[in-house]
Motif scaffolding. Structure first.
Motif, PDB file in Angstrom:
ATOM      1  N   ALA B 202       0.820  -1.214   0.000  1.00 17.54           N
ATOM      2  CA  ALA B 202       0.000   0.000   0.000  1.00 17.54           C
ATOM      3  C   ALA B 202       0.857   1.269   0.000  1.00 17.54           C
ATOM      4  N   SER B 204       3.254   2.779  -1.840  1.00 19.41           N
ATOM      5  CA  SER B 204       3.453   3.723  -2.938  1.00 19.41           C
ATOM      6  C   SER B 204       2.162   4.479  -3.266  1.00 19.41           C
ATOM      7  N   ALA B 205       1.042   3.779  -3.190  1.00 22.42           N
ATOM      8  CA  ALA B 205      -0.238   4.454  -3.458  1.00 22.42           C
ATOM      9  C   ALA B 205      -0.504   5.535  -2.419  1.00 22.42           C
ATOM     10  N   LYS B 208       1.709   8.452  -3.163  1.00 20.51           N
ATOM     11  CA  LYS B 208       1.187   9.253  -4.287  1.00 20.51           C
ATOM     12  C   LYS B 208       0.022  10.123  -3.844  1.00 20.51           C
ATOM     13  N   ALA B 209      -0.720   9.641  -2.861  1.00 22.07           N
ATOM     14  CA  ALA B 209      -1.851  10.410  -2.346  1.00 22.07           C
ATOM     15  C   ALA B 209      -1.383  11.519  -1.403  1.00 22.07           C
ATOM     16  N   ILE B 312      -8.062   5.804  -3.342  1.00 26.77           N
ATOM     17  CA  ILE B 312      -7.197   4.670  -3.700  1.00 26.77           C
ATOM     18  C   ILE B 312      -8.057   3.418  -3.875  1.00 26.77           C
ATOM     19  N   ASP B 316      -4.671   0.575  -7.650  1.00 30.47           N
ATOM     20  CA  ASP B 316      -3.554   1.472  -7.335  1.00 30.47           C
ATOM     21  C   ASP B 316      -2.490   0.805  -6.465  1.00 30.47           C
ATOM     22  N   LEU B 317      -2.825  -0.341  -5.914  1.00 27.38           N
ATOM     23  CA  LEU B 317      -1.914  -1.009  -4.981  1.00 27.38           C
ATOM     24  C   LEU B 317      -0.920  -1.871  -5.749  1.00 27.38           C
ATOM     25  N   ASP B 318       0.245  -2.087  -5.159  1.00 29.14           N
ATOM     26  CA  ASP B 318       1.207  -2.998  -5.777  1.00 29.14           C
ATOM     27  C   ASP B 318       0.583  -4.387  -5.832  1.00 29.14           C
TER      28      ASP B 318
END
Lengths: 308, 334
Positions: B202, B204-205, B208-209, B312, B316-318
């Motif tokens: 979670a 990186s998402a 980005k947020a 998200i 959007d998650l890896d």
């Protein structure tokens, strides 16, 4: 440790001490002394190979439970002597026999008589239900059924290390109602643990009353044999029969001696309380006085002056 | 791409135990399931089969401890404490025997359902005096669990991962420490075991947020460094989110809550994990989604804490690793 007494003398001494204690304290584990005195007297006076005690004759107060912050912690096994490869070890599996076990330590010169005066007193290590820090105890056995397993593990480990000393477990018959007892026996048989010995006080009594009324267990000798132990059944008040039983060969399997006993042996008036014999507390001063007179006569001593 | 390690405990235990005469390997009929079948075959002198008899195994291990051995006992975690709890207490924990309790299939890492899922073991073990608790979150931690456990002077409860296990870390467990995986200053995320990988998915998402996440991974749950945790809590502006493969009562969520309450910390705390419920049988990804133990659940928990929606979604998650329920490394999967 041996002295000039006979094992019969030791057994009588155990009963006298437990009787005296029960009269003074208006109750106690009398029937356990009736049934088990010969077994414990025999173990300590004849059979067990033990070194001299490593703890003071008068037990020290409770010194805390095992914890990382209690480096001086020790068990009560020091009354059975040091841990050395050649010496035997003994677990008292039914911890409520502690009063009888303490009396045995006194009768065999391992604990001072004053030790019994500390029984069940706040702050004392001479606990009512023997804890691992109580005189003669090495492990907690307050839960019935765990003693034989622990003994099996210790025996296996000692055998693996090549130690000649044996591991003995004093058991009570109610423990055969616990599944763990049978797990332990099958593990011993499977792994060839033959340096484990048990003597079981088969007095047919348990807390709720007579065993056959609480939970019928059937033929436990056959059960033990079927689970893989060598099992011998004897009259638990007959010392020569116990001696012979301990000589039974049992290669590759533990030896379990079933000592059939009477819960009112040598204290016939206790039969009045059957089947509630687990812990005898006198219901009236009259009853206490009658028991005092009767048991004293049976044991050949004067009645206890419990007013003082 | 995350490196996957096959049966890390198998080789780690053998490397650790072989030739150490005071280490004995006990098993309760789940030998290959606990990855010690190779050890049994190659080192039969150090292997003791105890059968399906956990009560005896526990007290027997206590007896081995009396004889100076350091037994490692192996079974599924749930069978290690539910049935033989009294034996665990009297024969191992109370006398501080050096028994190493290797519990496999922690939490919902099994399709075996309620009977196979140890979902409250941390809560139980935390309340046992003298007991230490370690939990593995990746292959490196599994590979170092034996040394870590055996360094402890007393009994140790270990949650061990098995089968195909990701490698997330490159340093071994150091008992008493915690891993700092990111040093953000908005939210503190505390995870352990398999939930750490979810939190990493979670990250990186969330970044980005615009969220700065401080992420702590716990491999040592007891003893616990409360001071260090408080320092991390003090380093974030917002609150704390915990995510665990366990019920939220008594696990690491409670551990964090107690630490905050004891210190009078007034920040918000969101505890994620099994919410007063048993689980049922299913694959790990399914169960993690269903019971809210996965990366998306963490995102929703953080949104709850912040009181805002970051928009998200799963996309959007890896990527999540897809695990076969039945595979060569764990044929039965239970």
């Amino acid at each position: 440790m041996r002295n000039d007494k006979t094992t019969e003398d030791v057994a009588l001494g155990i009963r006298r001490r437990v009787f005296e204690h029960a009269m003074r304290n208006n109750g106690g584990y009398l029937s356990q002394a009736c049934s088990a005195a010969e077994q414990l007297a025999w173990l300590y006076h004849e059979e067990l190979k033990l070194g001299a005690p490593t703890l003071p004759a008068v037990p020290k107060p409770f010194e805390g439970v095992p914890s990382a912050d209690n480096p001086d912690y020790h068990t009560g096994a020091g009354y059975n002597g040091p841990f050395a490869p050649e010496f035997d070890r003994l677990f008292i599996a039914p911890a409520h026999y502690a009063l009888v076990a303490y009396a045995t330590l006194i009768e065999t010169g391992r604990m001072a008589p004053e030790g019994l005066e500390m029984f069940n007193k706040d702050g004392s290590s001479v606990e009512m239900i023997g804890a691992e820090h109580s005189p003669g105890m090495e492990v907690h056995n307050g839960t019935l059924g765990i003693g034989l397993s622990t003994g099996a593990g210790l025996a296996y480990g000692r055998k693996r290390r090549g130690e000649p000393g044996r591991t003995w477990v004093f058991m009570s018959d109610g423990e055969v109602q616990e599944g763990q007892t049978w797990e332990a026996v099958q593990a011993c048989a499977h792994h060839g643990i033959d340096n484990l010995y048990a003597i079981m006080d088969v007095n047919d009594q348990q807390c709720d009353g007579a065993m056959d009324s609480v939970m019928e267990v059937g033929d436990i000798r056959t059960k033990f044999e079927n689970f893989g132990a060598r099992c011998v059944e004897v009259d638990g008040h007959d010392l020569s029969a116990i001696r012979d039983a301990a000589k039974e060969t049992h290669e590759g399997r533990p030896l379990i001696i079933l000592a059939r006993t009477s819960p009112f042996h040598t204290m016939s008036i206790l039969e009045e309380r059957f089947p509630r014999l687990h812990y005898v507390r006198f219901k009236s001063e009259d009853e206490r006085a009658r028991f005092n007179t009767s048991i004293a006569a049976d044991l050949g001593v004067d009645p206890i002056d419990y007013a003082h | 791409m995350v490196e996957m390690v096959s049966r890390p405990y198998a080789s780690a235990f053998e490397k650790f135990a072989a030739g150490n005469p005071d280490i004995l390997c006990l098993s309760a009929d789940l030998t290959s399931s606990c990855e010690i079948d190779g050890f049994r075959d190659r080192h039969p002198d150090q292997f003791i089969s105890m059968g399906m008899a956990e009560q005896n195994m526990m007290s027997f291990a206590g007896g081995l401890g009396l004889a100076g051995f350091r037994p490692f006992i192996h079974t599924f975690g749930v069978f290690m404490y539910r049935r033989p709890y009294d034996q665990l207490m009297a024969s191992v924990a109370y006398p501080r025997r050096k028994v190493r309790l290797m519990g496999f299939l922690p939490g919902i890492t099994t399709p075996g359902g309620m009977t196979h899922q140890s979902i409250e073991d941390i809560s139980v073990m935390r309340s046992i005096p003298n007991m230490s608790i370690l939990e593995t979150g990746d292959a490196t931690e599994v590979e170092s669990i034996c040394e870590a456990a055996d360094s402890i002077d007393g009994p140790v409860w270990c949650r061990v991962l098995r089968g195909s296990v990701p490698r997330l870390f490159d340093t071994p467990i150091k008992v008493g420490e915690m891993r700092v995986l990111s040093e953000g200053d908005d939210i503190l995320v505390v995870t352990s075991g398999i939930t750490t990988e979810e939190a990493m998915r979670a990250r990186s998402a969330l970044s980005k947020a615009g969220l700065s996440i401080r992420h702590i991974h716990l491999h040592t749950i007891k003893p616990f460094d409360h001071k260090q945790l408080l320092d991390h809590i003090g380093s974030v502006r917002g609150g704390v989110v915990t995510l665990e493969n366990h019920v939220t009562e008594g696990g690491i969520g409670s551990l964090v809550a107690e630490t905050m309450a004891d210190a009078g910390v007034g920040k918000r705390l969101v505890r994620l994990g099994l919410k007063d419920t048993y689980a049922h049988g299913g694959s790990r990804p399914y169960l993690m989604r269903y019971y809210g133990l996965d990366a998306l659940a963490l995102v929703r928990g953080i949104e709850d804490l912040m009181g805002q929606d970051f928009g998200i979604s799963e996309d959007d998650l890896d990527a999540a690793r897809v695990e076969d329920v039945h595979s060569l490394v764990k044929a039965e999967a239970l």
